[in-house]
Design a protein around this motif. Sequence first.
Motif, mmCIF file in Angstrom:
data_model
loop_
_atom_site.group_PDB
_atom_site.id
_atom_site.type_symbol
_atom_site.label_atom_id
_atom_site.label_comp_id
_atom_site.label_asym_id
_atom_site.label_seq_id
_atom_site.Cartn_x
_atom_site.Cartn_y
_atom_site.Cartn_z
ATOM 1 N N SER A 163 -20.313 15.937 -13.486
ATOM 2 C CA SER A 163 -19.605 15.117 -14.470
ATOM 3 C C SER A 163 -18.394 15.864 -14.987
ATOM 4 O O SER A 163 -18.306 17.072 -14.840
ATOM 5 C CB SER A 163 -20.494 14.845 -15.693
ATOM 6 N N SER A 190 -18.210 14.717 -24.580
ATOM 7 C CA SER A 190 -18.769 13.520 -23.957
ATOM 8 C C SER A 190 -18.739 13.664 -22.443
ATOM 9 O O SER A 190 -17.675 13.854 -21.869
ATOM 10 C CB SER A 190 -17.956 12.283 -24.340
ATOM 11 N N ILE A 242 -18.906 12.341 -18.586
ATOM 12 C CA ILE A 242 -18.734 11.125 -17.757
ATOM 13 C C ILE A 242 -19.016 11.520 -16.312
ATOM 14 O O ILE A 242 -18.252 12.281 -15.716
ATOM 15 C CB ILE A 242 -17.305 10.554 -17.767
ATOM 16 N N TYR A 259 -20.173 21.186 -15.204
ATOM 17 C CA TYR A 259 -19.181 20.186 -15.586
ATOM 18 C C TYR A 259 -17.777 20.701 -15.335
ATOM 19 O O TYR A 259 -17.533 21.902 -15.370
ATOM 20 C CB TYR A 259 -19.299 19.870 -17.085
ATOM 21 N N LEU A 265 -11.870 8.592 -21.787
ATOM 22 C CA LEU A 265 -13.246 8.090 -21.761
ATOM 23 C C LEU A 265 -13.270 6.590 -21.497
ATOM 24 O O LEU A 265 -14.037 6.102 -20.667
ATOM 25 C CB LEU A 265 -13.942 8.381 -23.103
ATOM 26 N N LYS A 287 -12.235 5.626 -17.750
ATOM 27 C CA LYS A 287 -13.243 5.950 -16.751
ATOM 28 C C LYS A 287 -14.453 5.025 -16.904
ATOM 29 O O LYS A 287 -15.088 4.656 -15.916
ATOM 30 C CB LYS A 287 -13.690 7.414 -16.872
ATOM 31 N N LYS A 288 -14.762 4.642 -18.146
ATOM 32 C CA LYS A 288 -15.922 3.760 -18.356
ATOM 33 C C LYS A 288 -15.650 2.358 -17.830
ATOM 34 O O LYS A 288 -16.535 1.728 -17.258
ATOM 35 C CB LYS A 288 -16.310 3.739 -19.842
ATOM 36 N N ASP A 329 -15.940 2.499 -14.056
ATOM 37 C CA ASP A 329 -17.322 2.608 -13.603
ATOM 38 C C ASP A 329 -18.103 1.318 -13.848
ATOM 39 O O ASP A 329 -18.967 0.949 -13.062
ATOM 40 C CB ASP A 329 -18.017 3.797 -14.283
#
Length: 467
Positions: free
Chosen positions: A86, A97, A99, A214, A379, A382-383, A386
């Motif tokens: 990640s 956080s 990801i 990471y 964030l 990328k969310k 995904d």
Amino acid sequence: MASGGKSSKDKVVAVVGGGLVGALNACYFARRGFQVEVFESRDDIREAKVVRGRSINLALSHRGRQALSRVGMEEKIVSKGIPMHSRMIHSLNGKQSPIPYGKKGQYILSVDRANLNKELLTEAERYPNAKMNFDHKLQDWSPDTGLMTFLRPDGSTQSLRADLIVGCDGAFSTIRKQFLRRSRFNFSQTYIPHGYLELTMPPVAGEFAMKPNYLHIWPRNTFMMIALPNLDKTFTCTLFMPFDEFKKITTGYDVVEFFQEYFPDAIPLIGVEALKTDYFRLPAQAMVSIKCSSYHINDKCVLMGDSAHAVVPFYGQGMNAGFEDCIVFDEIMDQCNEDFGAVLPEYSRVRVPDDHTIADLAMYNYVEMRAHVNSKWFLFRKKVDDLLHFLLPKTIVPLYTMVTFTRIRYHEALQRWHWQNKVINQGLLVCATGAVLGGSYLIAKHPPKIPSIPIEKVWDRLLSLKV
Ligand code: FAD
Ligand code: EGU
């Protein structure tokens, strides 16, 4: 065997540059039986005590691994790599956080540049038909005869001829100079306003100072820091910022103040004193993007790796692309029966569009990160990527996934991304239109039954509400 009378066993292939791509290429050519001579300007890095150069560690992903596996080196390198499953996004307030890069098997590896280079040189040397020539700095070569001149540390020169010259001498390639003199050779080079500087984050009580598996990222628009783990439990942090900003920081106090403002959580981990000194150990390094075409001259010479395409590091693909060059060339060697006169133009034809695309993608990502990527935006983006991939796994594949975890040709990945964006936009349009039309239809068919109340009663109601 090959045309021209000579079999591969009699042909001399000179690989100029014993860096990552040169050393790997030596294995590829030696495996085919050529007389391989590697010429490297530096001393043997396996003997040198300290190698001060570019980035200490690198992100190795699918394309690079595939290239290593074809010469039987994947396991050896992967076993000394640290998986990064990640990213870890560090916000200004210290919040972290994660990801994920994807599903369970989808991870990249942090590998040590020096170790990778050493292992590849050692592997190349295992072939009896491969020879390393360190302390050989190419000065010039002739495209007509293939004669190369090298400068030795004692000031003398040495000349040698080869049937094929493979230019793997990096972004400031000497081999490429002869290309520049020729008609119809395209060349562009762009320095970006940012420089980079590396800092080491030591272990804390014998353990990694941050979570090891990471890729740590501190996205701050103009300023960005990235950290990759090393086997010795340190992290190498790479700070990216405009040269103009580097200039403003001249004292240890300035450094700490700057970190206070943008990377406060990193200060205790790097250590105030280390930060003050490490920061000034080396000047900030420049980053350049180089594109050119074609990659070959007749049947004599071909460029691979950074000498053909230096890319800015904002996709983690420079070495991976250079390693993939080796696979592509090797496959064309099979298709064209090792006939250099046919292989070289075909290699340029096939590879140029893909290398140009990864150069563009890396530059695009640089511009995007610099313009408006803070931790929240990173964030969020990328969310969304995904989520769409989760909803439509066959239709929508994030661009970084195609680039990092597949061998889809770079230019096809880009085309597919454009197509996906169209699908997403049309999908949004259909949803929005549907919502408006459907809503209007429902309202028309079932008009809301609003009881008509005399206006004076409304006032009463409002007053009663207040009570
Ligand atoms: P080089 O590694 O530059 O090797 C060239 C070799 O040629 C050197 O050994 C040099 O000494 C030798 N040489 C030069 N001139 C001569 C001469 N005249 N005669 C003889 N020998 C000569 N890529 C990734 O895939 N993942 C990453 O995470 C990543 N991170 C990066 C981070 C940074 C900050 C930077 C700057 C780059 C990063 N890269 C990354 C890119 C990667 O470093 C390069 O793409 C890769 O090193 C290219 O390998 P190469 O062998 O073509 O060139
Ligand atoms: C930069 C410097 C995160 C090593 C691009 C991601 C990089 C690396 C990203 C360096 C980023 C940026 C990707 C990988 C990787 C991300 C990627 C960048 C390794 C789009 C040693 N980038 N890098 N993208 O998705 O695909 O994690 O110096 F901050 S690995 Cl800029 Cl996958």
